[in-house]
Design an enzyme around this catalytic site. Structure first.
Site, PDB file in Angstrom:
ATOM      1  N   SER A 130       0.841  -1.207   0.000  1.00  0.00           N
ATOM      2  CA  SER A 130       0.000   0.000   0.000  1.00  0.00           C
ATOM      3  C   SER A 130       0.870   1.249   0.000  1.00  0.00           C
ATOM      4  CB  SER A 130      -0.870   0.016   1.260  1.00  0.00           C
ATOM      5  OG  SER A 130      -1.509   1.272   1.403  1.00  0.00           O
ATOM      6  N   TYR A 144      -1.932  -0.762  10.228  1.00  0.00           N
ATOM      7  CA  TYR A 144      -2.075  -1.084   8.799  1.00  0.00           C
ATOM      8  C   TYR A 144      -0.825  -0.622   8.039  1.00  0.00           C
ATOM      9  CZ  TYR A 144      -3.831  -1.026   4.008  1.00  0.00           C
ATOM     10  OH  TYR A 144      -3.975  -1.238   2.650  1.00  0.00           O
TER      11      TYR A 144
END
Ligand code: NAD
Length: 238
Positions: A130, A144
């Protein structure tokens, strides 16, 4: 000629980016998908369970006649945990995200490398990380961002450590990618405000991420090993 096609395991293929990756590989590979529960097209494995990734690998191998050439680690969760949560809930949130996003991916990479070594062949790993790996994420998503930064570090280590054995590793770092209903998706990520931060003026389409993943899985030259591809509409250029 089916056997000449590469055999590919794509995790988290029941929807979103994973489903788009399977679509983009159609006709070019023999693919086994994966979701939380078993289905006709997917092997079920809940990756929050420490033993699940290894079981998934074995089950996928069985469905692909004992040979996997490419592993695509796509399954992941984006779940918030606030600093105001109790310590117990905070740690549970971190453990769960790290387990699903990072540990399960690492276990699958390990299984893949051992499989390729045993067979004396090379192979390819494509890790869907990501933009958060480089840019960080919201105050409720440090875990995350940390899991995805871990994934990038893992990818580069594999690339450097195993290139001599023909084992290649790549990462893809998508920014916002519209995977659900537009309204739900935007509101879960901060609403229309997020678009103002993207020079391209829109979030990515899953098919755009999938085309990069398919390229890395099937075509990218070996010298690209260790590369990270950004797909974020220039919202984070580095
Ligand atoms: P999604 O929520 O639409 O799909 C996630 C997939 O992972 C599903 O197939 C789901 O079954 C699987 N999964 C989730 N938890 C699981 C568990 N415990 N056990 C087994 N499978 C599990 O997600 P998406 O938006 O398509 O994201 C796919 C990947 O791309 C993720 O790794 C995500 O972090 C990454 N990513 C997404 C975006 C985005 O904006 N959509 C941005 C950057 C990175």
């Amino acid at each position: 000629m089916a056997n000449a096609l590469p055999h590919i395991l794509v995790t988290g293929s029941t929807r979103g980016i994973g489903a788009a990756i399977v679509d983009s590989l159609r006709g070019r590979a023999r693919v086994v998908g994966h979701g939380r529960t078993d289905g006709p097209e997917v092997v079920g494995a809940d990756l929050s369970d420490l033993a699940a990734a290894d079981r998934l690998w074995q089950a996928a191998l069985a469905r692909l006649d004992g040979r996997i050439d490419v592993l695509v680690n796509n399954a992941g969760v984006f779940e918030p945990v606030s600093v105001d949560a109790s310590l117990e809930d905070w740690q549970a949130g971190w453990t769960r995200t790290m387990q699903i996003n990072l540990q399960a991916s690492a276990d699958l990479c390990r299984a893949a490398i051992r499989h390729w070594r045993e067979r004396g062949t090379g192979g390819r790993i494509v890790n869907i990380a990501s933009r958060a790996a480089y840019r960080g994420d919201s105050p409720a998503h440090w875990h995350y961002a940390a899991s995805k930064a871990g994934m990038v570090g893992m990818t580069k280590s594999i690339a450097r450590g195993f290139a001599a054995e023909g084992i290649l590793a790549f990462a893809v770092c998508p920014g916002f990618t519209m995977t659900g209903m537009a309204e739900d998706y935007l509101s879960s990520r901060g609403g229309e405000k997020l678009l103002a931060d993207i020079p391209l003026g829109r979030v990515a389409d899953p098919a755009e991420v999938a085309s990069a993943a398919a390229y890395l899985a099937l075509e990218a030259p070996a010298s690209m090993t260790g590369a990270v591809i950004d797909i974020n509409g220039a919202s984070f250029v580095r």
